[in-house]
Design an enzyme around this catalytic site. Structure first.
Site, PDB file in Angstrom:
ATOM      1  N   ASP A   1      14.577  22.838 -33.490  1.00  0.00           N
ATOM      2  CA  ASP A   1      13.765  23.859 -33.385  1.00  0.00           C
ATOM      3  C   ASP A   1      12.575  23.746 -34.780  1.00  0.00           C
ATOM      4  O   ASP A   1      12.359  22.512 -35.205  1.00  0.00           O
ATOM      5  CB  ASP A   1      14.376  25.069 -33.758  1.00  0.00           C
ATOM      6  CG  ASP A   1      13.658  26.422 -33.203  1.00  0.00           C
ATOM      7  OD1 ASP A   1      12.392  26.390 -33.604  1.00  0.00           O
ATOM      8  OD2 ASP A   1      14.367  27.135 -32.168  1.00  0.00           O
TER       9      ASP A   1
ATOM     10  N   ASP B   1       6.514  25.813 -27.104  1.00  0.00           N
ATOM     11  CA  ASP B   1       6.769  27.229 -27.459  1.00  0.00           C
ATOM     12  C   ASP B   1       5.725  28.055 -27.621  1.00  0.00           C
ATOM     13  O   ASP B   1       4.721  27.860 -28.012  1.00  0.00           O
ATOM     14  CB  ASP B   1       8.101  27.331 -28.298  1.00  0.00           C
ATOM     15  CG  ASP B   1       8.837  28.383 -28.283  1.00  0.00           C
ATOM     16  OD1 ASP B   1       8.682  29.252 -27.415  1.00  0.00           O
ATOM     17  OD2 ASP B   1       9.639  28.890 -29.396  1.00  0.00           O
TER      18      ASP B   1
ATOM     19  N   GLU C   1       2.085  31.911 -24.986  1.00  0.00           N
ATOM     20  CA  GLU C   1       1.581  32.751 -23.982  1.00  0.00           C
ATOM     21  C   GLU C   1       0.360  33.007 -24.141  1.00  0.00           C
ATOM     22  O   GLU C   1      -0.715  33.385 -23.396  1.00  0.00           O
ATOM     23  CB  GLU C   1       2.410  34.095 -24.357  1.00  0.00           C
ATOM     24  CG  GLU C   1       3.798  34.096 -23.606  1.00  0.00           C
ATOM     25  CD  GLU C   1       4.913  33.226 -24.660  1.00  0.00           C
ATOM     26  OE1 GLU C   1       5.609  32.751 -24.104  1.00  0.00           O
ATOM     27  OE2 GLU C   1       4.529  33.221 -25.756  1.00  0.00           O
TER      28      GLU C   1
ATOM     29  N   ARG D   1       7.787  27.290 -22.454  1.00  0.00           N
ATOM     30  CA  ARG D   1       8.191  28.778 -22.374  1.00  0.00           C
ATOM     31  C   ARG D   1       7.247  29.699 -21.466  1.00  0.00           C
ATOM     32  O   ARG D   1       7.630  30.258 -20.677  1.00  0.00           O
ATOM     33  CB  ARG D   1       8.116  29.465 -23.606  1.00  0.00           C
ATOM     34  CG  ARG D   1       8.870  30.725 -23.730  1.00  0.00           C
ATOM     35  CD  ARG D   1       9.301  31.358 -24.879  1.00  0.00           C
ATOM     36  NE  ARG D   1       7.843  31.980 -25.731  1.00  0.00           N
ATOM     37  CZ  ARG D   1       8.310  32.526 -26.837  1.00  0.00           C
ATOM     38  NH1 ARG D   1       9.384  32.674 -27.375  1.00  0.00           N
ATOM     39  NH2 ARG D   1       7.073  32.748 -27.357  1.00  0.00           N
TER      40      ARG D   1
ATOM     41  N   HIS E   1      21.382  26.390 -26.721  1.00  0.00           N
ATOM     42  CA  HIS E   1      20.789  26.455 -27.833  1.00  0.00           C
ATOM     43  C   HIS E   1      20.925  28.070 -28.500  1.00  0.00           C
ATOM     44  O   HIS E   1      21.164  28.989 -27.805  1.00  0.00           O
ATOM     45  CB  HIS E   1      19.068  26.458 -27.440  1.00  0.00           C
ATOM     46  CG  HIS E   1      18.164  26.825 -28.282  1.00  0.00           C
ATOM     47  ND1 HIS E   1      18.120  26.386 -29.786  1.00  0.00           N
ATOM     48  CD2 HIS E   1      17.099  27.729 -28.379  1.00  0.00           C
ATOM     49  CE1 HIS E   1      16.960  26.668 -30.392  1.00  0.00           C
ATOM     50  NE2 HIS E   1      16.367  27.612 -29.453  1.00  0.00           N
TER      51      HIS E   1
END
Length: 953
Positions: A419, A534, A537, A617, A691
């Site tokens: 991450d 990630d 959006e 994502r 995860h």
């Protein structure tokens, strides 16, 4: 050109000679000029009035007897006949429409009776609705009257692709900037696919910029009929073989304003699936459910708009036939599903661009959908192994200790992830040299052990490091690559992990060049094998921007906001008024993740020269062409483990087969029982990754007891044993549009019991997976559709006529069953997928009642791009019949050492007298209790046809 024939009730389109197979009916509900005139009109009108009065008297008497007069009184309350602001002067025809049939006329939150009637709609709040089950959405008290002013159709005519017509509205709706004149374009694209668009012929409106099949001449043989209603306009699409209405817009709710488009259609059944991204049961609840679509950083909970947008649904009709509907629109959207059953689409821009798929089975519907949006990419072989990650690896030493701990556990383990911990100040394309200086050496060690490495990238690029201190921002500015604010002059700035950031505009013509340069430069230091993208959006910790949004902008504050989280389009993302190269963020927001996937896919191809591995994502329709998806920041609870199945099955039908959830959950501390059961299930996710979040207890399997490690090892070794079968399923998905993970109704669409089952699922057609999904449970109630099933572990035969069975599920076991009639390719498992590839293959033969079975194996090098297209692969089919198994080489284009080592035949009725392989005697064992034949110690070349025979006593 067709001609219109007048009639009393209907107008029929008289086709040209070549159109004799079309069935197009024009029904007219209004417009005297469209009806033949008769001298007896007045007489008939009087007669109808008299009949109507008698009918009302009868209804009143019945209502009195049934104690329904309170509803009649409510019907005549003052205000119910209130006139709308901009509708015709004709009073609304309001009656006690049954609740399931009401279409909401006032979806805003400030509903009052006065505002309702001002729109020319009917108000009827139930006096007592306690008898209703509580739905997730309020039953509409304000609903459309029967005579709501509609669009009407004019000038319907034949075209080379199908039909075209004009739609015209005489008076505006209650939303600003109605498009009063519309064009209808109906295209008969394939036998099983209809495409129709409703658009503004005079002003170009935004359309989704993804590639779809070009329109050709209409096909002459079709599985559907198309009917139209003139006034009010509607289009009705029926299945030719049964007459079932697949799509019927005959409701008075169509609106086409600049920022509010609405269309309702009936549904042929309550068995509806899809419409993502959402969390909940697989089958959509038709009891007043709203599904909103606006890509949002929101942890997965029911009734929330989540990370991706997929305006596609699949339905199963009551007779088992299946269909699909796709609205190609990327604006903020919501759908309302009501118990008529019916669905209403509301979107804040673009056009109506519908595709209708006739199936007739669920798998065919998905294939037809993927013919439009694109089939999924083939993943690298190692990507199907077990992945391990967490947010919170403190430094290189911590990471190395985890790797060593997993290796000592002897649990299969292919890919290590990072991450944001590895980054310097959480900035993309940087390495924290104080804490992660050894990362390049760790990655080299992984590679030396046939393991791989993936790390995270967020789209936000730090904008406050100062000129010359952070090349990704400096180069982005020099290339003018970032999304602009509403003025179009400066980058719009948000806030994520590194602080204030700018966002790359993936629609910019130099976006690929920019992103490839950053990835290439960083790859020289950190030789990653894939990327995890990630927060795309895109996410911002600020609403809109560092300076908010324009309070006067109808883009940032539209006249209607769908039922999205925080009731705002700018919440935790960018202002919709932001400007991108290809247009407004208002239109493009839901495509941001898809476009980053596309850009990253092209960059990785350039940098590595191998099959890209990408997990994103945020997704939109067609995202499977570039990578996979995980289901986001779930909770460490059993309910979220269950919902992971429904998410995986939904994304399979969306064309994203590389799909999984965070095993053991992301948020919260997973106890051993939960994590053990979740690993058993996660071993059969198409994308299998553990995860969890920072600050949470460790949940890698090696951190738990020996019993838990043993259970996880067994589950994952089973996955690796079956990986050739799984890889073949991915090939079928990539080449044909088939699914990998499947709900039971895909394979058994005539079995109504399967329609609601979402706690079991299939790999392909052959492997049934029945996990434990509740705490303190050692038994599973599993459904077995009508066929022969074999216990995967023992080979015990189970003949089912379509019944449930309660089966043992001890803590160390996940129940697996193989469907009779199928052959599964296997391989002796190793602890890494690429090492397994060096071992011998096996075939697992599950005989049907008639002694038949079929299967196939696809094989290539596991990492080269486009092996199927270039012919550098092998495809072998296997067939069993009459105590004989044969193979056939459909294609040989990849040089490899492929040896068959074992053959296991389930359902062998008695001990064979002899077994031969290619005519030579072979060693075998027979399990008389479970009727299983084991043929072992083979070294048979799979790239040559072979024959296995056994002779029964």
């Amino acid at each position: 050109m067709p001609s219109l024939t007048k009639g009393n009730k209907y107008m029929f389109l008289q086709p040209d000679a070549e159109e004799h197979h079309d069935k197009v009916i024009l029904k007219v509900k209004g417009g005297a000029n469209l009806h033949a005139q008769h001298n007896s009109t007045r007489v008939r009108c009087c007669y109808r009035i008299l009949c109507g009065l008698l009918l009302l008297l009868g209804i009143a008497l019945v209502a009195y007897q049934l104690n329904l007069m309170m509803y009649v009184a409510k019907f005549f309350q003052p205000g119910i006949w209130g006139m709308p602001d901009c509708q015709t002067s004709t009073p609304p025809v309001c009656k006690l429409i049954p609740i399931p049939e009401r279409f909401d006329c006032y979806p805003e939150n400030d509903l009052t009776e006065e505002k309702c009637t001002a729109r020319g709609c009917c108000w009827n709040a139930p006096v007592d609705d306690s008898f209703l089950a509580l739905p997730p959405l309020d039953v509409p008290y304000c609903y459309y009257p029967e005579n709501y002013t509609p669009y009407k159709m004019e000038d319907l005519h034949v075209t080379e692709t199908g039909y075209a017509a004009t739609l015209r509205r005489e008076v505006p709706s209650y939303y600003p900037r109605d498009v009063m004149k519309l064009a209808l374009d109906v295209r008969f694209e394939t036998t099983s696919r209809l495409h129709f668009k409703v658009y503004d012929p005079d002003n170009k409106r935004y359309e989704v910029p993804i590639a779809t099949p070009p329109a050709g001449k209409k096909v002459q043989v079709r599985d559907y009929n198309v009917n139209f209603t003139v006034v009010p306009f509607s289009i009705v699409i029926t299945r030719k073989s049964t007459g079932a209405k697949i799509f019927d817009t005959g409701f008075p709710a169509m609106i086409y304003a600049d920022q509010f488009l609405q269309l309702s259609t009936s549904l042929p059944s309550h068995n509806i699936y899809g419409l993502g991204e959402q969390t909940g049961p697989l089958r959509v609840n038709t009891n007043w459910t709203r599904i909103s679509m606006w890509a949002r950083d929101h942890f997965p909970v029911e009734h929330a708009n989540l990370y991706g947008v997929h305006p596609f649904y699949l339905g199963v009709e009551d007779d088992g036939n299946s269909f699909g509907v796709f609205l190609l629109n990327s604006n903020a959207m919501e759908t309302i599903i009501q118990p008529l059953p019916a669905i209403t689409f509301r979107t804040l821009g673009g056009i109506f661009d519908f595709y209708i798929f006739l199936g007739p089975d669920p798998g065919s519907v998905v294939q037809q959908y993927l013919d439009v949006v694109g089939r999924p990419a083939m993943p690298p072989y190692w990507g199907l192994g077990y992945h391990l990650c967490r947010w919170g690896y403190k430094n290189s030493t911590d990471l190395r200790n985890i790797i060593d701990r997993m290796r000592k556990s002897l649990i299969p383990y292919d890919v290590q992830w990072n991450d944001i911990d590895y980054m310097h100040k959480s900035m993309d394309f940087t390495l924290d040299k104080a804490r992660y200086s050894e990362l390049p050496d760790i990655i080299q060690d992984l590679h030396d052990n046939d393991q791989h490495y993936v790390h995270i990238l967020d789209p936000g690029i730090s904008a406050v490091q100062g000129s010359g201190n952070y090349p990704p921002f400096d180069e982005g500015m020099s290339m003018d690559i970032f999304i602009k604010n509403s003025t179009g002059n400066d980058p719009i700035l948000g806030k994520v992990w590194p602080g204030i950031v700018a966002f790359p505009d993936w629609t910019h013509p130099r976006a690929v060049e920019y992103w490839t340069r950053q990835i290439s430069n960083f790859h020289k230091t950190v030789s990653f094998d894939g990327l995890w993208i990630d927060e795309n959006e895109p996410t911002s910790r600020l609403d809109g921007s560092t300076v908010g949004c324009d309070n006067s902008s109808s883009l940032d504050f539209p006249v209607y906001t769908p039922g999205v989280a925080d009731n705002s389009l700018q919440a935790r993302t960018l202002c919709p008024s932001a400007k991108q190269y290809a247009g407004l963020h208002y239109n493009l927001h839901n495509l941001y993740g898809l476009m980053e996937m596309n850009t990253t896919h092209r960059a990785l191809l350039s940098v590595t020269g191998k099959r890209p591995f990408i997990i994103s994502r945020s997704t939109y329709s067609s995202a499977g062409r570039y990578g996979g998806h995980w289901l986001g920041d779930n909770e460490s609870i059993f309910k979220d483990m269950y919902y992971s199945i429904t998410g995986i099955l939904s994304f399979s039908m969306f064309g994203i087969p590389l799909i999984g959830a965070d095993i053991c959950g992301f948020n919260g501390n997973a106890n051993e029982e939960l994590c053990q059961r979740w690993h058993q299930l996660g071993a059969f996710y198409p994308f299998s990754r553990n995860h969890n979040s920072v600050g949470m207890s460790a949940q890698d399997p090696a951190s738990f007891s020996q019993a838990m490690q043993n259970s996880t090892r067994a589950a994952l070794l089973t996955r690796y044993l079956l990986m050739p079968y799984l890889y073949t399923l991915f090939h079928e998905a990539s080449s044909q549009g088939l699914t990998v993970a499947r709900p039971l109704f895909y394979e058994f669409p005539k079995d109504r019991e399967t329609y609601g089952i979402d706690k079991q699922f299939l790999w392909g057609s052959a492997l049934l997976i029945s996990p434990v999904l509740t705490q303190n449970t050692v038994k599973v109630k599993a459904y077995f559709p009508n066929c022969i099933w074999y216990d995967f572990y023992t080979g015990l035969r189970l003949a089912s006529e379509g019944k449930y069975a309660v089966i043992d599920a001890p803590m160390d076991k996940i129940n697996l069953h193989i469907r009779g009639g199928y052959i599964l390719p296997t391989q002796e498992p190793a602890l890494q997928a690429m090492k397994s590839r060096k071992n011998k293959f096996g075939i697992l033969v599950a005989l049907s009642d008639s002694g038949l079975a079929r299967g196939q194996l696809f094989w290539d090098d596991g990492e080269t791009v486009n092996t199927y297209e270039t012919g550098t692969y092998n495809l072998v089919t296997f067939s069993a019949a009459q105590d004989t198994i044969t193979s056939e080489l459909l294609h040989v284009g990849y040089k490899a050492n492929m040896l068959l080592g074992t053959v296991t035949v389930l359902g062998t009725p008695s001990r064979p007298q002899s077994v031969t392989v290619n005519g030579a005697k072979a060693d075998y064992e027979y399990d008389s209790e479970h009727k299983v034949l084991h043929i072992t110690d083979l070294s048979t070349d799979l790239l040559k046809p072979f024959t296995v025979q056994w002779k029964l006593a």
